[in-house]
Design an enzyme around this catalytic site. Structure first.
Site, short mmCIF file in Angstrom:
data_model
loop_
_atom_site.label_atom_id
_atom_site.label_comp_id
_atom_site.label_asym_id
_atom_site.label_seq_id
_atom_site.Cartn_x
_atom_site.Cartn_y
_atom_site.Cartn_z
N LYS A 63 0.84 -1.20 0.00
CA LYS A 63 0.00 0.00 0.00
C LYS A 63 0.88 1.26 0.00
CE LYS A 63 -3.89 -1.98 2.61
NZ LYS A 63 -4.94 -2.31 1.68
N GLU A 67 -3.23 7.52 7.39
CA GLU A 67 -4.09 8.28 6.48
C GLU A 67 -5.11 9.07 7.25
OE1 GLU A 67 -4.61 5.20 2.75
OE2 GLU A 67 -6.34 5.63 4.00
N HIS A 117 -15.20 -4.28 6.89
CA HIS A 117 -14.43 -3.67 5.81
C HIS A 117 -14.40 -4.55 4.56
CE1 HIS A 117 -13.19 -0.37 8.27
NE2 HIS A 117 -12.58 -1.15 9.13
N ARG A 120 -5.97 -7.79 -10.77
CA ARG A 120 -6.64 -9.04 -11.17
C ARG A 120 -8.09 -8.72 -11.51
NH1 ARG A 120 -9.76 -9.04 -6.68
NH2 ARG A 120 -8.74 -8.52 -4.74
#
Ligand code: ADP
Length: 660
Positions: A116, A200, A235, A292
């Site tokens: 990430k 974040e 999530h 993908r």
């Protein structure tokens, strides 16, 4: 030209890829673990190869075994599907090294988007908007706490190597930061072997909107519009739609252009998805790229009329993209729901087990079903294995507008019936009828915010369900009498009082309900009466019923004392207090102890012949990373133990028998 594809996956995605192969005249090879020997994806393939034991590590995740299977069968390409090895750069590399075509992006692109933090550095360079935050190398607590203050609370700490929602912590204020950081690092280390984190800005009530991109090896790239995947639990997505409700055409275009820039920045080839968070003002921020095909790709296929697997194969063959951006249009609206073996009432705890009954909606231009299991009208259904993802099927609907597509979904869900493992079917039916969902007022907190409406307290079974349960049992008795007309087998022998009145008692968590049936008159628990009768239908367990003039298409599935009553979008689970087998049910409670859910036995604390006291721990089963202790319900003696440490056990399997 590709002539034979090995699908390095199982279940629903393997079946999905094979569908396109059949259309294109390409031969298919399935791989399967020992647990999947009877699976639909094995039956559907032209050839199949067993690649090892049930544990994915030793089968679906074994690169050498999969490559050997491709070599052995003469496949010239491998499709990885999603999950398993689909985002493993080492796998893509090994496939190419073996002289085979990998139907997916180059290994370098998978690597670039693998972390990430690293992917954010690349995206920053490509001028793709990011959530404000820190994703650099410095990891000491003081520095990160300082960055968090600059970003402004609340912040989100994420594992850089993360996935599946693990290693994430929301931090509301500076004083909570240190502890949250330690927790996130610990979880990141144990789940991914790497404690690196990023920080974040935590967006309040964002939407998850992702863009489908496609690129070829000639430098062309397009976006196939967006999918809104905001409806999530833990999530993780449970329902998706395309296009995103209410998104302005200008933002759609901006997001599409940004996603294409993201793909081009890493020389992407094939199908990919760029995930964004979108705030209420339509500001969007890059989250990550999935290199993908996605589970939710069918909604994009429904609104574009394209076959994304076909595009993947063409691009892998070296062809140019079939269409340019200007040729792509959105047609109507589509929804997808994921039917899972899970228990919404227990915080969506994943489940498993044998399917006892499964009926899907009829497929049409407006309804599509993608699944890796067979319909099961007669009890001997496929097994949802504890070893893999508990998804049973995806149901996809289309309509010329959102309202129509949603109505088609509601109808499709009412035609879907499942018994066996607990499923989220009831939750999905409620979700698609929720006024806020209908109005398109969705964000990533939708399920939490509407928890009470979506997951209501258990309510008493409806009078219809109880009457249908009686009719189902009567129908079954009639059938048994037909099969064995022997008077000694006459199941109506227990009719009370020698008259023609039948008495039925059912139980569930809300209470006990007794009904009597005399001819076509049924007396309900509250003393009211209704007129009811049934007619046989094609299904073994199904029948048509009429209750006070109203028609019902019902299914009553019975396993032991457990009844599943399913009719027109409703389901009731009841225990039948069978007078012929009186006492058996009670004995079950006190004498046999069963696994509470599928899992692994981690400890056996007793031996055969042991005298145990009430509440004494007997066996510990680990399931879904939690330990569940099975204790003695009363004082007694252990008569039999049917499990050893290390055994995988299915739900309801008898683990221990003891005598009170
Ligand atoms: P994972 O890869 O572990 O699934 P993601 O980064 O894809 O994690 O995020 C999963 C979900 O978490 C998102 O769809 C969204 O609901 C929520 N989320 C992630 N980042 C943020 C953020 N900065 N603010 C608010 N919610 C977020």
């Amino acid at each position: 030209m590709i002539k034979k594809i090995l699908i390095a996956n199982r279940g629903e995605i393997a079946c999905r890829v094979m569908k396109t192969c059949r259309k294109l005249g390409i031969a298919t090879v399935a791989v399967y673990s020992e647990a999947d020997i009877k699976s639909l994806h094995v039956e559907a393939a032209d050839e199949s190869v067993c690649i090892g034991p049930a544990a994915a590590r030793e089968s679906y995740l074994s690169i050498p075994k999969i490559i050997a299977a491709a070599k052995k069968t003469g496949a010239d390409a491998i499709h990885p599907g999603y999950g398993f090895l689909s985002e493993n750069a080492g796998f893509a590399e090994a496939v190419e090294k073996a002289g085979l075509i990998f139907i997916g992006p180059p290994a370098s692109a998978i690597l670039a988007m693998g972390g990430k933090s690293e992917s954010k550095i690349l995206m920053e360079k490509a001028k793709v908007p990011l959530v404000p935050g820190y994703h650099g190398e410095k990891q000491d607590e003081k520095f990160l706490a300082g960055e968090a203050s600059i970003i402004g609370f609340p912040v989100l700490i994420k594992a850089s190597a993360g996935g599946g929602g693990k290693g994430m912590r929301i931090v509301e204020s500076a004083k909570e930061f240190a502890e949250a950081l330690t927790g996130a690092q610990r979880e990141a280390k144990s789940s991914f072997g790497n404690e690196k984190v990023l920080i974040e800005k935590y967006l309040v009530n964002p939407r998850h909107v992702e863009i489908q991109v496609f690129a070829d090896s000639h430098g062309n790239a397009v976006y196939l519009f967006e999918r809104d995947c905001s409806v999530q639990r833990r999530h993780q997505k449970v329902m998706e739609e395309a296009p995103a409700p209410g998104l302005s055409p200008a933002t759609r275009e901006k997001m599409g252009v940004a996603a294409v820039a993201a793909a081009q920045a890493i020389s992407y080839v094939g199908a990919g998805t760029v995930e964004f968070l979108l705030d209420a003002k339509e500001n969007f921020y890059f989250m990550e790229m999935n290199t993908r095909l996605q589970v939710e790709h069918p909604v994009t296929e429904m609104i574009t009329g394209l076959d994304l697997v076909e595009w993947q194969i063409k691009v892998a063959e070296g062809a140019k993209l079939p269409l340019a951006q200007k040729d792509l249009k959105i047609n109507g609206h589509a929804f997808e729901v994921r039917l899972y073996a899970e228990d919404p009432a227990k915080d969506f705890l994943p489940g498993a087990g044998q399917i006892q009954f499964l009926r899907f909606p009829m497929e049409s231009d407006c309804v599509r079903v993608d699944t890796g299991v067979r319909e099961a009208p007669y009890g001997e259904g496929d097994v949802i294995s504890i070893h893999y993802d508990p998804m049973i099927a995806k149901i996809i609907s289309w309509g010329r507008d959102r309202e129509t597509a949603l109505r088609n979904m509601a109808e499709a869900l009412d035609e879907t019936h499942i018994a066996g493992p607990k499923s989220n079917i009831g939750f999905l039916r409620t979700l698609v009828r929720h006024p806020a969902f209908k109005a398109g007022k969705i964000n990533t907190h939708f399920i939490q915010d509407h928890h009470h409406a979506l997951l209501p307290e258990k309510i008493a079974p409806s009078p219809e369900a109880l009457v249908l349960a009686c009719l189902g049992l009567l129908k079954q008795r009639e059938r048994q009498e037909e099969v064995s007309p022997d008077p000694w087998n006459d199941l109506s022998a227990w009719r009370i009082g020698g008259n023609d009145t039948d008495r039925f008692t059912f139980r569930d968590e809300t209470g006990e309900y007794t009904l009597t049936v005399s001819g076509s008159t049924v007396t309900l628990p509250d003393g009211k009466t209704v007129q009811a009768h049934f007619e046989a239908s094609g299904y073994d367990m199904g029948f048509f019923a009429r209750i006070d003039g109203k028609e019902y298409d019902a299914i009553v599935q019975q396993s032991g004392a457990h009844l599943n009553v399913m009719y027109g979008g409703h389901q009731a689970e009841l225990t039948y207090a069978d007078p012929l087998h009186a006492g058996e049910g009670d004995e079950e409670v006190s004498g046999k102890l069963t696994a509470p859910m599928p899992g692994k036995v981690v400890a056996v604390r007793v031996a055969i012949g042991d005298k145990v006291k009430k509440s004494q721990p007997l066996i510990i089963v680990e399931a879904m990373k939690m330990e569940h202790t099975i204790t003695a319900p009363a004082d007694g003696i252990i008569e039999a133990i049917n499990a050893n440490v290390g055994d995988q056990v299915n739900e309801k399997l008898e683990l221990i028998r003891f005598k009170v």
